[in-house]
Structures are given as C-alpha cells and as structure tokens.
Design an enzyme around this catalytic site. Sequence first.
Site, PDB file in Angstrom:
ATOM      1  CD  GLN A  51       0.698  -8.851  -2.427  1.00 41.64           C
ATOM      2  OE1 GLN A  51       1.453  -9.515  -3.111  1.00 41.64           O
ATOM      3  NE2 GLN A  51      -0.545  -8.616  -2.781  1.00 41.64           N
ATOM      4  CG  ASP A 106      -1.781  -1.261   1.267  1.00 41.15           C
ATOM      5  OD1 ASP A 106      -2.273  -1.674   0.213  1.00 41.15           O
ATOM      6  OD2 ASP A 106      -1.909  -1.844   2.360  1.00 41.15           O
ATOM      7  N   GLY A 152      -4.398  -4.406  -4.369  1.00 43.17           N
ATOM      8  CA  GLY A 152      -5.439  -3.449  -4.758  1.00 43.17           C
ATOM      9  C   GLY A 152      -4.741  -2.187  -5.207  1.00 43.17           C
ATOM     10  CG  HIS A 153      -1.897  -1.863  -7.800  1.00 45.50           C
ATOM     11  ND1 HIS A 153      -0.967  -2.314  -8.695  1.00 45.50           N
ATOM     12  CD2 HIS A 153      -1.456  -2.213  -6.582  1.00 45.50           C
ATOM     13  CE1 HIS A 153       0.004  -2.921  -8.034  1.00 45.50           C
ATOM     14  NE2 HIS A 153      -0.276  -2.876  -6.753  1.00 45.50           N
TER      15      HIS A 153
HETATM   16  P1  IMP Z   1      -2.528 -12.843   1.930  1.00 45.74           P
HETATM   17  O1  IMP Z   1      -1.633 -12.298   0.880  1.00 45.74           O
HETATM   18  O2  IMP Z   1      -3.983 -12.644   1.637  1.00 45.74           O
HETATM   19  O3  IMP Z   1      -2.202 -14.282   2.245  1.00 45.74           O
HETATM   20  O4  IMP Z   1      -2.267 -12.029   3.287  1.00 45.74           O
HETATM   21  C1  IMP Z   1      -1.040 -12.128   3.979  1.00 45.74           C
HETATM   22  C2  IMP Z   1      -0.641 -10.783   4.570  1.00 45.74           C
HETATM   23  O5  IMP Z   1      -0.316  -9.908   3.530  1.00 45.74           O
HETATM   24  C3  IMP Z   1      -1.740 -10.101   5.373  1.00 45.74           C
HETATM   25  O6  IMP Z   1      -1.140  -9.364   6.427  1.00 45.74           O
HETATM   26  C4  IMP Z   1      -2.354  -9.147   4.375  1.00 45.74           C
HETATM   27  O7  IMP Z   1      -2.989  -8.043   4.998  1.00 45.74           O
HETATM   28  C5  IMP Z   1      -1.100  -8.722   3.621  1.00 45.74           C
HETATM   29  N1  IMP Z   1      -1.393  -8.263   2.265  1.00 45.74           N
HETATM   30  C6  IMP Z   1      -1.718  -8.995   1.195  1.00 45.74           C
HETATM   31  N2  IMP Z   1      -1.893  -8.223   0.106  1.00 45.74           N
HETATM   32  C7  IMP Z   1      -1.665  -6.960   0.506  1.00 45.74           C
HETATM   33  C8  IMP Z   1      -1.646  -5.708  -0.178  1.00 45.74           C
HETATM   34  O8  IMP Z   1      -1.886  -5.594  -1.375  1.00 45.74           O
HETATM   35  N3  IMP Z   1      -1.343  -4.631   0.593  1.00 45.74           N
HETATM   36  C9  IMP Z   1      -1.056  -4.717   1.911  1.00 45.74           C
HETATM   37  N4  IMP Z   1      -1.037  -5.867   2.574  1.00 45.74           N
HETATM   38  C10 IMP Z   1      -1.341  -6.992   1.887  1.00 45.74           C
END
Ligand code: IMP
Length: 428
Positions: free
Chosen positions: A225, A14, A41-42
């Site tokens: 991420q 983010d 989420g972009h």
């Molecule tokens: P997962 O990727 O859904 O397995 O989540 C694992 C961790 O990565 C969690 O703490 C999520 O909140 C974080 N996470 C996954 N995608 C994003 C992103 O696009 N932005 C921020 N955090 C993310």
Amino acid sequence: MSKNYAVIGLQWGDEGKGKIVDLLSEKIKITVRYQGGHNAGHTVIIGDKKIVLHLIPSGIIHGDTKCIIGNGVVVDPYSFIKEIKELHGFGIKTKGRLFLSKDAHMILPFHSEFDSIIEEEIRGEQKIGTTKRGIGPSYEDKAGRRGIKLSSLYNPEYLKKEIDYLVKIKNIFLKGINKSTLDSNKIYEDIMEIRDELLEYIADTFLIIQKAKENEDTILFEGAQGALLDIDFGTYPYVSSSHPTVGGIYTGTGIGADTEIDVVGIVKAYTTRVGKGPFPTEAKGEDEKILRERGKEYGATTGRPRRCGWLDLFSLKYSVKLNGVKSIVLTKIDILDSFEKIKVCIGYKYKGKMLDNFPTESWILDRVEPVYEELEGWRTSTYGITDYDDMPANAKNYIRYIEDFLKTAVSIVSTGPDRKETIILKEF
Ligand code: IMP
C-alpha cells in the site's frame, strides 16, 4: 553495521514498488513484508513473464533471497497456498526460503464475508472501497484479542478453543443482522486440512531476522500500500488497517531500533487512488483518461479502474518527513510523455488560506483547493530510456523540480515496466 533498505510507497499505493523491490533484491539477502496482507498486488515483469504477487515478497523471484512474512502481516492461509502453487508453476522454489511469522494473524474465510457485509450492507454510501480481502476485519480481531495466530496451528486443542471463542463473538453480530451463523467446527476442520502444508513455512521469524542482523546481511523491508493509506497518518477512515509507514517495520518484524534502515520512497510521476476517499489532485475528463489508459491504471488485485490525477507534492512533502525518506524512486515518468503542460500541486488552500501541513481529516481534504504549478511537458517518448543524458530537457526539469520541492534526491527513474527500463542516478 550493515545498511538495510525499506521500500515504501509515498502516495495511495500502486507506485510501482514491486519492480523496485525486484531490482534491489539482487543485492539483498533477505526481504521482509511487515504489514498488510493479500490486498497488495505487486506485478513483476521478467522478459515475457508476468507474475502478480499479493502476499509473498517480490524477492522470492530471486533464487537465493530469503523471504519473510512478518508478524505485522495478516495471512490468508488459503491464498498463501494458492500463491505458492503459482510460484512453483513458474519453477520458483519456496521451501527453505520462505518463512511465515508464527506471530502473524490469520485471515479466515469469514473475514472477507464480513468485509463485504460491512462495506455493502452497513456502510453503504459511506463505504471505504476496500479490496474485500478481509484485511480490516482480521486486524480488528487481532486488536480485539480474539484473533487467531498462525502459531495456534502448533496446538490443535488450543486452536479449537480460540476458534470457538472468535466464532461466538462473530455469531452475535451475524444474528443481529439476520445472517446465517458460522460453524466453528467447519472452520476448524478446514484449516486443519492445510495445517501440515502451513507448518512447513511457519517459523520464529524474529530469530531469523535477528540472525540476519548479526550476520550483517542486507535486509530489504518491502512496504505494501502507501503512506497515505496508513491507519494513523493516512486519510482516515479511507485507509487500510495497517502501518505501511516506517513505524510498521519495527512493530511488524521486531528488528529493533539500532538497525540502520535507508528509506527509499517510491513516487509515481502522477497520482492514483483506488477506492473511495479524498483525492485533491484528481484529474477530470481527457487528462484522467490519458493517465489511466497510458498508465494501465487498473487494480492488480481487484481489476478496478484507478482514479488518476496530477502529482501532489504537498502530500509528498508530508510522506517524505513521516518516513524519513533518504531518496526517491520516480516511476512511470513515460506515462506523462504526451502532455503539453504538466500540473504539480504545491499547496492546498482551505477557507481562503494556505495550509502549512497536509490535513488528514477527510472533511477538510474534500474541500481543499489544490494550488498548481504548471510545468512544460516534453512531448517525446521517454519509454525505455536507460541513460539520464538521453532524457528530454523538460523531463529533467520535472525531476529537478520534484527534488527541489521535496529536498530529497531522486536516485532511480523508471521508464517502463521491465527491469532494464530504468535510469540509475545513484547506486545503492
Ligand atoms: P483494504 O486494505 O482492503 O481494507 O482497503 C482499504 C483501502 O486501501 C481501499 O481504498 C483500498 O482500495 C486501498 N488499498 C488496499 N490495498 C491497496 C493496494 O495494494 N494498492 C492501492 N490501494 C490499496
């Protein structure tokens, strides 16, 4: 040899990568996602339009950019189709411009169910706080050699056998926790219903990327991420299941090591984290509230409020080295406009001693004491500034402090969500 770029978040995601990818895309021939899935989420703002992309590279917004979803990405075929339809609704064409790697693995509907069951019913108190999009469970199946590749859609007979085998294993687990089991015929039939639509996009993206390389087309690798969510180098187990770091580009696309890639590190002027896990510079009380409200820090995918805190230069030093960052894009500096004093973390103390590197162990991170430097705030609006000379002196000091600490130049400063609200310090 042409120069290529990677846009990588250096914090916990983010950082505002979408806008920067979008900004650079104008000069780029081909944009490639190499890891993660629709957990990202972009948000891209163009005039009064707001588009949130989860899986498809932000480059799609630009009429002539080719977009690739590489083999390192996990693809939820249903979300993919939904996102395409949304883009079509905005008048954005996808056919002939968007390609899905045949070697990417699928996220099937039960993967998100598993994600929820593991988080809520098994991990409970120790949950990761995932997006529940099935990312981890799909990568697990990939590594367990029971995943379903998109290329299986070329051969329905083979696909059926692979789904049967995968479901057999999943059902052992489900029976063990007294849950209703999966029907492999139904999963197969459902996916076959959208097969033709998917086949229009599935391609040998390795060849497309290699061709672009031969043609010396500039390629942009779009990270999702952030570095601290990397499965190897992040704050395990509070991470995602992929490699957002630079190494993920090589395994997630097949580009080859003879490719020159300038890594552009995206850094938000403060820090946020969604989900659980250690966060040494997390702010408390009013400061956190100001950051969250001014920064609109709510997840683009899940809508969850993000945890907010001060800029952590100590972790950034690690991320810069880890990715071989060439230059930094500093985003959302205007969110700090109202603070009288701004804290930046310059080191961690653990058991009375300063640490010499960022620790990835969550039990250490939970106990470190961040050491702060307090910088003077500027208490005037920087929102929308486009010329560096118009920045208040203390904001310039803040930027310079970051550059000095990280020994890396800041090339772009973002002062608002719109494309135009940007200060370019160094042209790419
Ligand atoms: P997962 O990727 O859904 O397995 O989540 C694992 C961790 O990565 C969690 O703490 C999520 O909140 C974080 N996470 C996954 N995608 C994003 C992103 O696009 N932005 C921020 N955090 C993310």
